[in-house]
Design a protein around this motif. Structure first.
Motif, PDB file in Angstrom:
ATOM      1  N   MET A   1       0.834  -1.200   0.000  1.00 52.63           N
ATOM      2  CA  MET A   1       0.000   0.000   0.000  1.00 52.63           C
ATOM      3  C   MET A   1       0.878   1.263   0.000  1.00 52.63           C
ATOM      4  O   MET A   1       1.928   1.277   0.627  1.00 52.63           O
ATOM      5  CB  MET A   1      -0.858  -0.014   1.265  1.00 52.63           C
ATOM      6  CG  MET A   1      -2.135   0.757   1.126  1.00 52.63           C
ATOM      7  SD  MET A   1      -3.166   0.479   2.563  1.00 52.63           S
ATOM      8  CE  MET A   1      -3.139   2.093   3.249  1.00 52.63           C
ATOM      9  N   SER A   2       0.484   2.270  -0.713  1.00 50.42           N
ATOM     10  CA  SER A   2       1.260   3.504  -0.667  1.00 50.42           C
ATOM     11  C   SER A   2       0.318   4.709  -0.748  1.00 50.42           C
ATOM     12  O   SER A   2      -0.835   4.584  -1.166  1.00 50.42           O
ATOM     13  CB  SER A   2       2.253   3.541  -1.828  1.00 50.42           C
ATOM     14  OG  SER A   2       1.536   3.636  -3.028  1.00 50.42           O
ATOM     15  N   THR A   3       0.823   5.848  -0.341  1.00 48.66           N
ATOM     16  CA  THR A   3       0.031   7.080  -0.383  1.00 48.66           C
ATOM     17  C   THR A   3       0.778   8.106  -1.213  1.00 48.66           C
ATOM     18  O   THR A   3       1.965   8.340  -0.986  1.00 48.66           O
ATOM     19  CB  THR A   3      -0.170   7.638   1.049  1.00 48.66           C
ATOM     20  OG1 THR A   3      -0.795   6.633   1.825  1.00 48.66           O
ATOM     21  CG2 THR A   3      -1.027   8.893   1.029  1.00 48.66           C
ATOM     22  N   PHE A   4       0.104   8.630  -2.175  1.00 50.56           N
ATOM     23  CA  PHE A   4       0.713   9.678  -3.008  1.00 50.56           C
ATOM     24  C   PHE A   4       0.080  11.009  -2.621  1.00 50.56           C
ATOM     25  O   PHE A   4      -1.129  11.182  -2.702  1.00 50.56           O
ATOM     26  CB  PHE A   4       0.452   9.366  -4.482  1.00 50.56           C
ATOM     27  CG  PHE A   4       1.158  10.300  -5.418  1.00 50.56           C
ATOM     28  CD1 PHE A   4       2.433  10.011  -5.853  1.00 50.56           C
ATOM     29  CD2 PHE A   4       0.553  11.470  -5.848  1.00 50.56           C
ATOM     30  CE1 PHE A   4       3.092  10.877  -6.708  1.00 50.56           C
ATOM     31  CE2 PHE A   4       1.207  12.343  -6.698  1.00 50.56           C
ATOM     32  CZ  PHE A   4       2.480  12.046  -7.138  1.00 50.56           C
ATOM     33  N   ASN A   5       0.901  11.924  -2.184  1.00 51.32           N
ATOM     34  CA  ASN A   5       0.355  13.221  -1.752  1.00 51.32           C
ATOM     35  C   ASN A   5       0.233  14.163  -2.959  1.00 51.32           C
ATOM     36  O   ASN A   5       1.199  14.430  -3.662  1.00 51.32           O
ATOM     37  CB  ASN A   5       1.273  13.838  -0.687  1.00 51.32           C
ATOM     38  CG  ASN A   5       0.766  15.227  -0.289  1.00 51.32           C
ATOM     39  OD1 ASN A   5       1.404  16.221  -0.567  1.00 51.32           O
ATOM     40  ND2 ASN A   5      -0.387  15.271   0.327  1.00 51.32           N
TER      41      ASN A   5
END
Ligand code: GLY
Length: 277
Positions: A1-5
């Motif tokens: 899982m990753s979060t792209f701001n």
């Protein structure tokens, strides 16, 4: 899982002029030629069936004569037209005539026209610029200024809309001369509301000059329009999106809008507002 701001900080400058005067049609054309809305050369004039003969056609012809592409879109006058269906009609007409994102909408009329056309402008092609040419005292005090745009629903008025500021507002006092007295009184209710909210001097001025206002005396009406803008924008410039302070401008509106709806729009907006106050 990753979060792209997604960083999308914005600085917005929605400043604009409100020009108050007598017969401003030619001034509007001069401003368009001088680049009021940049390089845009396509203008859709939106008006209602009453204002069309008085000002809409004239403005449309002037824009055409100035060499711009333009079309006039007219809907039936009255609050009952301020609906999603009318919005769809205006949008579909614009699409069928080939307008895309490189156009500007010019709303010519009272509050129903400026509310509806401003909302169309906010969503058409994900947003095109618009100009308000206000022809009523009520619109000069309320709908054409402040950036609230909306349509009504069967449940209540103004439920679907957006904050959307115009490129410029023209308040044509000469147009008040063609208003029925009842419409002028309706506009006065909004004006009296502003005086009650912000200025006892203005209230006294209105009391003293009521006959001149009803006779559309140029100087007195210009002062009335200016004071309405001054009082309203004192609030709007601090709280454009009504997160608190701007609610004061709803004095009489909330109850008034309900009364207007249950009267099936037999009462004019200002009349309902006066009862609401
Ligand atoms: N009519 C109330 C407002 O513009 O906030």
């Amino acid at each position: 899982m990753s979060t792209f701001n997604v960083e999308l900080k914005k600085v917005v400058d929605d400043s604009y002029d409100i020009e108050i005067g007598f017969s401003l049609e030619e001034k509007l054309i001069l401003d368009l030629k001088a680049g009021l809305v940049g390089n845009i050369k396509k203008y859709v004039v939106v008006t209602d069936s009453v204002v069309k003969d008085l000002y809409g056609e004239k403005i449309h012809k002037l824009i055409e004569t100035a060499g711009f592409k333009t079309d006039l879109i007219v809907f039936e006058a009255g609050e009952k037209s301020k609906t999603r269906e009318t919005k769809e009609y205006v949008e579909d007409t614009m699409l069928s005539k080939g307008y895309r994102r490189d156009c500007c909408i010019i709303a010519v009329g009272g509050g129903v026209v400026t509310d509806l056309a401003g909302f169309v402008a906010g969503t058409y092609g994900r947003g095109v610029p618009f100009i308000n040419y206000a022809t009523t005292l009520l619109a000069s005090a309320d709908a054409s200024v402040g950036g609230k745009t909306a349509v009504d629903t069967p449940l209540a008025t103004n439920l679907i809309g957006m904050f959307n500021q115009p490129q410029k507002v023209y308040i044509d006092i000469a147009a008040w001369k063609t208003l029925p007295k009842r419409q002028l009184s309706s506009g006065l209710a909004e004006t009296i509301k502003h005086a009650c909210l912000a200025s006892s001097d203005f209230f006294e001025y209105l009391e003293k000059n009521i006959d001149k206002i009803m006779a559309v005396d140029k100087d007195v009406c210009e002062k009335v329009a200016e004071e309405n803008c001054r009082i309203k924008y004192h609030v709007v410039m601090k709280d454009e999106r009504e997160s608190g302070l701007r609610e004061v401008l709803n004095l009489g509106h909330t109850v008034g809008r309900a009364i207007e709806t249950v009267s099936d729009y037999r009462l004019l907006h200002g009349e309902a507002l006066a009862i609401g106050m």
